[in-house]
Design a protein around this motif. Structure first.
Motif, PDB file in Angstrom:
ATOM      1  N   PRO A  20      52.428   7.402  33.225  1.00 32.89           N
ATOM      2  CA  PRO A  20      52.828   6.073  33.677  1.00 32.89           C
ATOM      3  C   PRO A  20      53.885   6.125  34.761  1.00 32.89           C
ATOM      4  O   PRO A  20      54.004   5.212  35.554  1.00 32.89           O
ATOM      5  CB  PRO A  20      53.375   5.403  32.411  1.00 32.89           C
ATOM      6  CG  PRO A  20      53.716   6.517  31.487  1.00 32.89           C
ATOM      7  CD  PRO A  20      52.820   7.658  31.855  1.00 32.89           C
ATOM      8  N   SER A  21      54.657   7.192  34.856  1.00 32.17           N
ATOM      9  CA  SER A  21      55.711   7.253  35.864  1.00 32.17           C
ATOM     10  C   SER A  21      55.129   7.306  37.272  1.00 32.17           C
ATOM     11  O   SER A  21      55.756   6.851  38.224  1.00 32.17           O
ATOM     12  CB  SER A  21      56.618   8.460  35.622  1.00 32.17           C
ATOM     13  OG  SER A  21      55.874   9.652  35.763  1.00 32.17           O
ATOM     14  N   LEU A  22      53.939   7.852  37.427  1.00 29.64           N
ATOM     15  CA  LEU A  22      53.329   7.918  38.747  1.00 29.64           C
ATOM     16  C   LEU A  22      52.652   6.609  39.129  1.00 29.64           C
ATOM     17  O   LEU A  22      52.400   6.360  40.294  1.00 29.64           O
ATOM     18  CB  LEU A  22      52.309   9.059  38.807  1.00 29.64           C
ATOM     19  CG  LEU A  22      52.890  10.463  38.693  1.00 29.64           C
ATOM     20  CD1 LEU A  22      51.774  11.489  38.699  1.00 29.64           C
ATOM     21  CD2 LEU A  22      53.885  10.739  39.790  1.00 29.64           C
ATOM     22  N   ALA A  23      52.369   5.759  38.160  1.00 26.98           N
ATOM     23  CA  ALA A  23      51.671   4.510  38.428  1.00 26.98           C
ATOM     24  C   ALA A  23      52.627   3.320  38.480  1.00 26.98           C
ATOM     25  O   ALA A  23      52.200   2.186  38.422  1.00 26.98           O
ATOM     26  CB  ALA A  23      50.615   4.284  37.351  1.00 26.98           C
ATOM     27  N   GLN A  24      53.920   3.570  38.600  1.00 25.48           N
ATOM     28  CA  GLN A  24      54.898   2.499  38.611  1.00 25.48           C
ATOM     29  C   GLN A  24      54.796   1.677  39.889  1.00 25.48           C
ATOM     30  O   GLN A  24      54.353   2.149  40.927  1.00 25.48           O
ATOM     31  CB  GLN A  24      56.310   3.058  38.517  1.00 25.48           C
ATOM     32  CG  GLN A  24      56.632   3.652  37.182  1.00 25.48           C
ATOM     33  CD  GLN A  24      58.036   4.223  37.155  1.00 25.48           C
ATOM     34  OE1 GLN A  24      58.700   4.274  38.169  1.00 25.48           O
ATOM     35  NE2 GLN A  24      58.465   4.648  35.993  1.00 25.48           N
ATOM     36  N   GLU A  25      55.261   0.443  39.778  1.00 28.46           N
ATOM     37  CA  GLU A  25      55.353  -0.423  40.940  1.00 28.46           C
ATOM     38  C   GLU A  25      56.414   0.138  41.882  1.00 28.46           C
ATOM     39  O   GLU A  25      57.372   0.766  41.440  1.00 28.46           O
ATOM     40  CB  GLU A  25      55.775  -1.835  40.499  1.00 28.46           C
ATOM     41  CG  GLU A  25      54.728  -2.576  39.719  1.00 28.46           C
ATOM     42  CD  GLU A  25      53.601  -3.091  40.591  1.00 28.46           C
ATOM     43  OE1 GLU A  25      53.863  -3.542  41.716  1.00 28.46           O
ATOM     44  OE2 GLU A  25      52.463  -3.011  40.141  1.00 28.46           O
ATOM     45  N   PRO A  26      56.296  -0.122  43.180  1.00 32.92           N
ATOM     46  CA  PRO A  26      57.341   0.337  44.095  1.00 32.92           C
ATOM     47  C   PRO A  26      58.647  -0.395  43.811  1.00 32.92           C
ATOM     48  O   PRO A  26      58.648  -1.518  43.310  1.00 32.92           O
ATOM     49  CB  PRO A  26      56.782  -0.031  45.477  1.00 32.92           C
ATOM     50  CG  PRO A  26      55.755  -1.077  45.220  1.00 32.92           C
ATOM     51  CD  PRO A  26      55.226  -0.823  43.847  1.00 32.92           C
ATOM     52  N   ALA A  27      59.778   0.257  44.128  1.00 31.73           N
ATOM     53  CA  ALA A  27      61.088  -0.350  43.892  1.00 31.73           C
ATOM     54  C   ALA A  27      61.267  -1.609  44.735  1.00 31.73           C
ATOM     55  O   ALA A  27      61.903  -2.566  44.317  1.00 31.73           O
ATOM     56  CB  ALA A  27      62.194   0.647  44.202  1.00 31.73           C
ATOM     57  N   VAL A  28      60.685  -1.609  45.929  1.00 28.79           N
ATOM     58  CA  VAL A  28      60.792  -2.746  46.854  1.00 28.79           C
ATOM     59  C   VAL A  28      59.403  -3.061  47.404  1.00 28.79           C
ATOM     60  O   VAL A  28      58.660  -2.160  47.773  1.00 28.79           O
ATOM     61  CB  VAL A  28      61.748  -2.427  48.027  1.00 28.79           C
ATOM     62  CG1 VAL A  28      61.774  -3.538  49.037  1.00 28.79           C
ATOM     63  CG2 VAL A  28      63.153  -2.139  47.517  1.00 28.79           C
ATOM     64  N   GLY A  43      62.331  -7.312  52.278  1.00 20.81           N
ATOM     65  CA  GLY A  43      62.026  -6.558  51.078  1.00 20.81           C
ATOM     66  C   GLY A  43      62.607  -7.239  49.863  1.00 20.81           C
ATOM     67  O   GLY A  43      63.739  -7.720  49.890  1.00 20.81           O
ATOM     68  N   LEU A  44      61.820  -7.310  48.801  1.00 21.24           N
ATOM     69  CA  LEU A  44      62.256  -7.899  47.543  1.00 21.24           C
ATOM     70  C   LEU A  44      62.002  -6.897  46.422  1.00 21.24           C
ATOM     71  O   LEU A  44      60.945  -6.253  46.388  1.00 21.24           O
ATOM     72  CB  LEU A  44      61.511  -9.203  47.263  1.00 21.24           C
ATOM     73  CG  LEU A  44      61.780 -10.319  48.280  1.00 21.24           C
ATOM     74  CD1 LEU A  44      60.771 -11.441  48.117  1.00 21.24           C
ATOM     75  CD2 LEU A  44      63.189 -10.850  48.129  1.00 21.24           C
ATOM     76  N   THR A  45      62.957  -6.769  45.518  1.00 25.56           N
ATOM     77  CA  THR A  45      62.819  -5.842  44.402  1.00 25.56           C
ATOM     78  C   THR A  45      61.914  -6.448  43.330  1.00 25.56           C
ATOM     79  O   THR A  45      61.678  -7.655  43.322  1.00 25.56           O
ATOM     80  CB  THR A  45      64.190  -5.520  43.782  1.00 25.56           C
ATOM     81  OG1 THR A  45      64.742  -6.717  43.232  1.00 25.56           O
ATOM     82  CG2 THR A  45      65.130  -4.907  44.804  1.00 25.56           C
ATOM     83  N   GLY A  46      61.466  -5.610  42.413  1.00 27.29           N
ATOM     84  CA  GLY A  46      60.635  -6.071  41.301  1.00 27.29           C
ATOM     85  C   GLY A  46      61.289  -7.183  40.495  1.00 27.29           C
ATOM     86  O   GLY A  46      60.661  -8.214  40.236  1.00 27.29           O
ATOM     87  N   PRO A  47      62.574  -7.023  40.092  1.00 23.26           N
ATOM     88  CA  PRO A  47      63.226  -8.097  39.346  1.00 23.26           C
ATOM     89  C   PRO A  47      63.336  -9.405  40.139  1.00 23.26           C
ATOM     90  O   PRO A  47      63.191 -10.489  39.573  1.00 23.26           O
ATOM     91  CB  PRO A  47      64.615  -7.525  39.033  1.00 23.26           C
ATOM     92  CG  PRO A  47      64.415  -6.046  39.023  1.00 23.26           C
ATOM     93  CD  PRO A  47      63.363  -5.788  40.077  1.00 23.26           C
ATOM     94  N   GLU A  48      63.576  -9.307  41.443  1.00 23.43           N
ATOM     95  CA  GLU A  48      63.632 -10.528  42.265  1.00 23.43           C
ATOM     96  C   GLU A  48      62.281 -11.234  42.255  1.00 23.43           C
ATOM     97  O   GLU A  48      62.206 -12.459  42.111  1.00 23.43           O
ATOM     98  CB  GLU A  48      64.040 -10.194  43.705  1.00 23.43           C
ATOM     99  CG  GLU A  48      65.483  -9.781  43.869  1.00 23.43           C
ATOM    100  CD  GLU A  48      65.806  -9.274  45.260  1.00 23.43           C
ATOM    101  OE1 GLU A  48      66.914  -9.562  45.733  1.00 23.43           O
ATOM    102  OE2 GLU A  48      64.971  -8.579  45.872  1.00 23.43           O
ATOM    103  N   GLY A  54      56.011 -13.974  40.199  1.00 20.83           N
ATOM    104  CA  GLY A  54      54.861 -13.208  40.662  1.00 20.83           C
ATOM    105  C   GLY A  54      55.281 -12.179  41.685  1.00 20.83           C
ATOM    106  O   GLY A  54      56.436 -12.115  42.080  1.00 20.83           O
ATOM    107  N   ARG A  55      54.313 -11.377  42.109  1.00 18.72           N
ATOM    108  CA  ARG A  55      54.631 -10.293  43.043  1.00 18.72           C
ATOM    109  C   ARG A  55      53.779 -10.338  44.308  1.00 18.72           C
ATOM    110  O   ARG A  55      53.578  -9.309  44.938  1.00 18.72           O
ATOM    111  CB  ARG A  55      54.456  -8.959  42.335  1.00 18.72           C
ATOM    112  CG  ARG A  55      55.478  -8.779  41.225  1.00 18.72           C
ATOM    113  CD  ARG A  55      55.420  -7.423  40.626  1.00 18.72           C
ATOM    114  NE  ARG A  55      56.537  -7.285  39.698  1.00 18.72           N
ATOM    115  CZ  ARG A  55      57.308  -6.223  39.646  1.00 18.72           C
ATOM    116  NH1 ARG A  55      57.096  -5.218  40.432  1.00 18.72           N
ATOM    117  NH2 ARG A  55      58.299  -6.176  38.785  1.00 18.72           N
TER     118      ARG A  55
END
Length: 116
Positions: A20-28, A43-48, A54-55
């Protein structure tokens, strides 16, 4: 017949695909904001993005419209200390909602650096 090296390579490939670590969403996630006057990459982070609900670009556009504004990092190409090019945060900007504004996903072949 498969030899030991082929089996090791196949097992390594299966582990890397299942990791799962390789399939993570990008940080930004980068977006291009286009107006009648100019366009910028933000650029927007995942939490933002999660706080917006949504993303994708549509979610970002709706958030700007609903709030009337959005603060984000402006991204630009720069050289890393080793000379490689990268997309990096350059300036914190405020975006104001406007009828002619358009938000698009922005893809880059360069590494994207997260803001500190």
């Amino acid at each position: 017949m498969l030899n030991a090296r082929s089996l090791t390579l196949a097992a390594g490939l299966l582990v890397s695909l299942a990791s799962p670590s390789l399939a993570q969403e990008p940080a930004v996630t980068l977006f291009k904001v286009v107006t009648a006057r100019d366009d910028i990459v933000i650029g927007l982070t995942g939490p933002e993005l999660d706080r917006m609900g949504g993303r994708d670009a549509g979610t970002v556009a709706r958030a700007i419209l609903a709030k009337g504004e959005l603060t984000a990092w402006r991204y630009a190409v720069r050289k890393a200390p080793n000379g490689d090019l990268q997309q990096a945060p350059s300036l914190r900007v405020g975006l104001l909602a406007h009828a002619s504004m358009r938000v698009e996903p922005y893809a880059t072949p360069l590494p994207v650096i997260a803001p500190e």
